[in-house]
Enzyme design. Structure first.
Site, PDB file in Angstrom:
ATOM      1  N   CYS A 174       0.827  -1.206   0.000  1.00 38.21           N
ATOM      2  CA  CYS A 174       0.000   0.000   0.000  1.00 38.21           C
ATOM      3  C   CYS A 174       0.866   1.262   0.000  1.00 38.21           C
ATOM      4  O   CYS A 174       1.857   1.340   0.726  1.00 38.21           O
ATOM      5  CB  CYS A 174      -0.913  -0.009   1.224  1.00 38.21           C
ATOM      6  SG  CYS A 174      -2.310   1.103   1.027  1.00 38.21           S
ATOM      7  N   ASP A 212      -7.292  -3.252  11.065  1.00 38.66           N
ATOM      8  CA  ASP A 212      -6.128  -2.389  11.281  1.00 38.66           C
ATOM      9  C   ASP A 212      -6.254  -1.763  12.668  1.00 38.66           C
ATOM     10  O   ASP A 212      -7.338  -1.745  13.276  1.00 38.66           O
ATOM     11  CB  ASP A 212      -6.089  -1.306  10.184  1.00 38.66           C
ATOM     12  CG  ASP A 212      -4.778  -0.517  10.168  1.00 38.66           C
ATOM     13  OD1 ASP A 212      -3.813  -0.923  10.845  1.00 38.66           O
ATOM     14  OD2 ASP A 212      -4.724   0.509   9.456  1.00 38.66           O
TER      15      ASP A 212
END
Ligand SMILES: O=C(O)c1ccccc1N[C@@H]1O[C@H](COP(=O)(O)O)[C@@H](O)[C@H]1O
Length: 221
Positions: A7, A137
């Protein structure tokens, strides 16, 4: 759902590193305060996205608290395969995002530390039941993501064991030195990393991306 997502790519050289390491997805970050931010209006961003697509990579756009209309504009300009909602988006607004016609991944942001399965379920279930893929997350407060902080992987495993049919991705503080342990402890079948494959912060390292993918595959056998 992707298997290994790198990412916050910003350059074609990052894409080359992701491909040669064998990851299957990249994240394009459209959160302006992030060190990984890409300007969606810049032609270079559409070119980067096209380069990733031509290389067979799944392109996930990362957004924080953007309206569906604004995300739709970015999709039209840049080209994306999936939308990651990583802010404080509400389930009640989901229909607007779903109307964009792309798979949605919602970041369920959890406190660091031990969590009861019921707590994870309470936060994740509303999204799962509305056909969102989920990414777990750490709750990084106003930073929202890319914080380098880790979840308690054993807690995720206890929750996942009770919901074996739910496909989810693990994020938060992963890097080549801990991703194998994270997978073994949590049972994750998908992983997502931003800061853990950078040196210095904000700059992707082809070596770290390679090591991350090697360790991930070794944990999956
Ligand atoms: O990477 C960012 O800067 C970011 C900013 C805002 C929302 C999401 C962001 N990235 C996502 O956060 C996770 C965890 O990052 P890290 O590996 O702990 O650094 C990452 O996987 C991205 O999907």
């Amino acid at each position: 759902m992707f298997r290994i997502k790198i990412c916050g790519v910003r350059f074609k050289s990052d894409i080359d590193a992701v491909r040669s390491a064998g990851a299957d997805a990249v994240g394009l970050n459209f959160f302006p305060p992030s060190v990984r931010y890409l300007d969606p209006a810049a032609d270079a961003t559409a070119e980067l996205s096209a380069f990733a697509h031509a290389g067979g990579l799944y392109r996930v756009g990362v957004f924080v608290n953007e309206s569906a209309g604004r995300i739709g504009d970015v999709v039209a300009k840049v080209g994306l395969d999936a939308i990651q909602l990583h802010g404080d988006e509400r389930v009640s607004d989901l229909a607007d995002y779903q109307n964009l016609g792309l798979p949605l991944i919602h970041a369920v942001k959890l406190p660091a530390g031990t969590l009861a399965p019921e707590e994870i379920e309470r936060l994740a279930r509303p999204w799962i039941d509305r056909d969102c893929q989920i990414l777990l997350d750490v709750d990084a407060g106003p930073q929202h993501g890319g914080s380098g902080q880790s979840l308690d992987w054993d807690s995720l495993e206890r929750w996942s064991a009770q919901h074996a049919n739910v496909r989810w991705a693990l994020a938060g503080g992963l890097h080549s030195q801990n991703v194998a342990a994270a997978i073994q402890a949590s049972g994750a079948k998908s992983v997502d990393v931003a800061s853990g494959v950078e040196a210095p912060r904000g700059q992707k390292s082809s070596d770290l991306i390679h090591q991350f993918c090697v360790q991930t595959r070794s944990a999956w056998g």
